[in-house]
Design a protein around this motif. Structure first.
Motif, PDB file in Angstrom:
ATOM      1  N   TYR A   1      -2.494   6.948   6.142  1.00  0.00           N
ATOM      2  CA  TYR A   1      -2.294   5.984   7.216  1.00  0.00           C
ATOM      3  C   TYR A   1      -0.909   6.130   7.844  1.00  0.00           C
ATOM      4  O   TYR A   1      -0.527   5.349   8.700  1.00  0.00           O
ATOM      5  CB  TYR A   1      -2.475   4.566   6.659  1.00  0.00           C
TER       6      TYR A   1
ATOM      7  N   THR B   1      -3.879  -6.534   0.477  1.00  0.00           N
ATOM      8  CA  THR B   1      -3.826  -5.669  -0.694  1.00  0.00           C
ATOM      9  C   THR B   1      -4.052  -6.441  -1.983  1.00  0.00           C
ATOM     10  O   THR B   1      -3.525  -7.543  -2.160  1.00  0.00           O
ATOM     11  CB  THR B   1      -2.454  -4.964  -0.763  1.00  0.00           C
TER      12      THR B   1
ATOM     13  N   ASP C   1      -5.394   7.238  -0.984  1.00  0.00           N
ATOM     14  CA  ASP C   1      -4.318   6.252  -0.912  1.00  0.00           C
ATOM     15  C   ASP C   1      -4.332   5.346  -2.143  1.00  0.00           C
ATOM     16  O   ASP C   1      -5.328   5.242  -2.858  1.00  0.00           O
ATOM     17  CB  ASP C   1      -4.456   5.416   0.359  1.00  0.00           C
TER      18      ASP C   1
ATOM     19  N   GLY D   1      -2.069  -5.689   6.661  1.00  0.00           N
ATOM     20  CA  GLY D   1      -2.565  -5.080   5.443  1.00  0.00           C
ATOM     21  C   GLY D   1      -2.865  -6.152   4.407  1.00  0.00           C
ATOM     22  O   GLY D   1      -2.044  -7.043   4.171  1.00  0.00           O
TER      23      GLY D   1
ATOM     24  N   SER E   1       0.162   4.595   1.340  1.00  0.00           N
ATOM     25  CA  SER E   1      -0.877   5.062   2.260  1.00  0.00           C
ATOM     26  C   SER E   1      -0.475   6.325   3.006  1.00  0.00           C
ATOM     27  O   SER E   1      -0.133   6.268   4.199  1.00  0.00           O
ATOM     28  CB  SER E   1      -1.204   3.953   3.272  1.00  0.00           C
TER      29      SER E   1
ATOM     30  N   SER F   1      -8.940  -2.950  -3.067  1.00  0.00           N
ATOM     31  CA  SER F   1      -7.711  -2.180  -2.883  1.00  0.00           C
ATOM     32  C   SER F   1      -6.967  -2.712  -1.657  1.00  0.00           C
ATOM     33  O   SER F   1      -6.603  -3.878  -1.625  1.00  0.00           O
ATOM     34  CB  SER F   1      -8.047  -0.695  -2.732  1.00  0.00           C
ATOM     35  N   THR F   2      -6.766  -1.869  -0.638  1.00  0.00           N
ATOM     36  CA  THR F   2      -6.077  -2.294   0.577  1.00  0.00           C
ATOM     37  C   THR F   2      -6.999  -2.172   1.775  1.00  0.00           C
ATOM     38  O   THR F   2      -7.680  -1.167   1.940  1.00  0.00           O
ATOM     39  CB  THR F   2      -4.815  -1.446   0.835  1.00  0.00           C
TER      40      THR F   2
ATOM     41  N   THR G   1      -2.358   1.591  -4.142  1.00  0.00           N
ATOM     42  CA  THR G   1      -1.682   0.312  -3.966  1.00  0.00           C
ATOM     43  C   THR G   1      -0.768   0.061  -5.161  1.00  0.00           C
ATOM     44  O   THR G   1      -0.933   0.666  -6.224  1.00  0.00           O
ATOM     45  CB  THR G   1      -2.685  -0.854  -3.850  1.00  0.00           C
TER      46      THR G   1
ATOM     47  N   THR H   1      -7.621   3.292   0.711  1.00  0.00           N
ATOM     48  CA  THR H   1      -7.329   2.332   1.771  1.00  0.00           C
ATOM     49  C   THR H   1      -8.470   2.349   2.776  1.00  0.00           C
ATOM     50  O   THR H   1      -8.998   3.414   3.104  1.00  0.00           O
ATOM     51  CB  THR H   1      -6.012   2.688   2.493  1.00  0.00           C
TER      52      THR H   1
ATOM     53  N   GLN I   1       0.809  -1.210   0.000  1.00  0.00           N
ATOM     54  CA  GLN I   1       0.000   0.000   0.000  1.00  0.00           C
ATOM     55  C   GLN I   1       0.844   1.262   0.000  1.00  0.00           C
ATOM     56  O   GLN I   1       1.885   1.325   0.638  1.00  0.00           O
ATOM     57  CB  GLN I   1      -0.969   0.033   1.192  1.00  0.00           C
TER      58      GLN I   1
END
Length: 418
Positions: free
Chosen positions: A51, A303, A195, A301, A48, A291-292, A197, A137, A46
């Motif tokens: 995050y 993904t 976000d 995670g 992110s 996605s994630t 990936t 995400t 990811q």
């Protein structure tokens, strides 16, 4: 200017790319036979920015104790007789205050958001592909306590104008239909639509090829042994193939960076935090993630990478030990099977481990050192893929004598001596 970049992971390759774009003559040196073959090889996948947060924060020491008692543990600690481990732990504990968390998360989000924008530009300019998706995400919470605890994170997201959505259970299923079977286990989620990936290994390999076409030299299968210094400068790099020289040197060797700096009197507080991943072919697309998804309970995670599912996570403090441990695999298998049953066959997945270079405050170390021509781009922890493009661009600006597009003074190693 001739610049020598040590390390060809995703951070080293992006550093080389942006240095070459700035007009420098760049050589990359790595012990591996190609780019992205260590920590960048099979990470969680990811990108992110939203995050991005330090592991050190209020309540984390108590959480670590609880995690150690779980059957599927997100955190594992081996009490090694390693003074660097204990120093790193002490420094990490010092960052477990509310004030430190807010400061650290703020600069991490700043760099990560910038990095995502730089990656967007790179994709637009070059057309590079790497099983990339731009579909956000989703962090899923299994308990009301987890959901209620995100207020501080939302404040930082608001401060940096990062878009987000707080979702109820059905909102999570609408965002990720594959969660329908496990919706009764979820109380809500935090979705970060900005976000992305993608496969960091594919990205590293393809960007390295593009950089080579632009004139960057890659010296693979070359062991790096020592940095030579003279008169407050680096005078060369001792390798298995002889001494290499340049005008400027960039250390982007992740967890292996501190060992090269210690003989120079530079203490870099980076320690390897071992992570694991599974990679499995998707068996039913309707049940697979879009996605994630971040499983907050197990810090995993999950993904979507093309026709594969990548499941990554866990934090194991075990020094430089790369042994693949069955209990860590069980945690990854449990998370993906519990949230996305039938999407893949975890027992048949490829199992991998890598060493993530973590700083006590979670923020990477980018910029100048006490030696005139030595620069660092390391210590990204779990966010090397997320921050790689922005980190490479910031470093290239610093070396080129340009002011970076974002505030970057607090990213340098000098913050540890302040």
């Amino acid at each position: 200017m001739k610049v020598l970049v040590l390390g060809s992971g995703v951070v080293g390759v992006t550093s080389a790319w942006y240095l070459a774009q700035a007009g420098h003559e760049v050589t990359v040196v790595d012990r591996q036979p190609g780019a992205g073959l260590e920590t960048s090889f099979a990470n969680a996948g990811q990108v992110s920015p939203g995050y991005s947060a330090p592991w050190a924060g209020p309540g984390v020491p108590l959480k670590c104790v609880r995690w150690l008692l779980m059957k599927y543990r997100p955190f594992v600690f081996w009490p090694l007789p390693d003074p660097y481990l204990w120093r790193w732990l002490a420094a990490t504990l010092e960052n477990c205050t509310a004030a430190a968390y807010d400061r650290n998360k703020g600069r991490m989000v700043r760099l990560a958001e910038y990095s995502r924008d730089v990656m967007l530009d790179l994709r637009a300019q070059t057309g590079i592909t790497y099983d990339d998706r731009q579909q956000g995400t989703l962090q899923v919470f299994r308990t009301r306590k987890q959901l209620d605890a995100i207020a501080g994170d939302l404040a930082v997201l608001n401060q940096y104008n990062v878009p987000y959505e707080v979702l109820d259970t059905q909102g999570c299923v609408r965002a990720e239909p594959g969660l329908a079977q496990s919706s009764h286990k979820i109380v809500g989620g935090l979705r970060l639509p900005g976000d992305e990936t993608g496969d960091a290994f594919k990205f590293s390999q393809r960007l390295a090829e593009m950089a080579q076409a632009k004139g960057v030299t890659f010296r693979y299968n070359t062991d790096i042994r020592r940095l030579r210094s003279e008169g407050g400068r680096i005078s060369g790099v001792e390798t298995a193939q002889g001494v290499l020289t340049a005008d400027a040197y960039v250390l982007a060797l992740g967890s292996y960076s501190p060992a090269l700096l210690r003989p120079l009197g530079i203490r870099l507080p980076v320690y390897p935090v071992k992570g694991y991943s599974l990679t499995a072919p998707i068996t039913d697309e309707s049940l697979a993630p879009v996605s994630t998804i971040m499983d907050e309970t197990f810090k995993i995670g999950i993904t979507r990478l093309g026709d594969r599912v990548r499941v990554g996570g866990t934090a194991e403090l075990a020094g430089f030990n790369l042994r693949l441990r069955a209990p860590r695999r069980a945690t990854l298998e449990h998370s993906v099977s519990d949230l996305f049953p039938g999407s893949c066959v975890p027992s048949q997945a490829e199992f991998w481990t890598g060493l993530r270079p973590m700083t006590p405050d979670g923020t990477p170390v980018i910029g100048r050192t006490g030696l005139d021509n030595l620069y660092l781009n390391t210590g990204h922890g779990t966010l090397g893929w997320t921050m790689a493009c922005g980190s490479g661009r910031v470093l290239a600006d610093v070396i080129s004598g340009r002011k970076p597009d974002i505030a970057a003074d607090d990213l340098a190693i000098a913050r540890y001596s302040a």
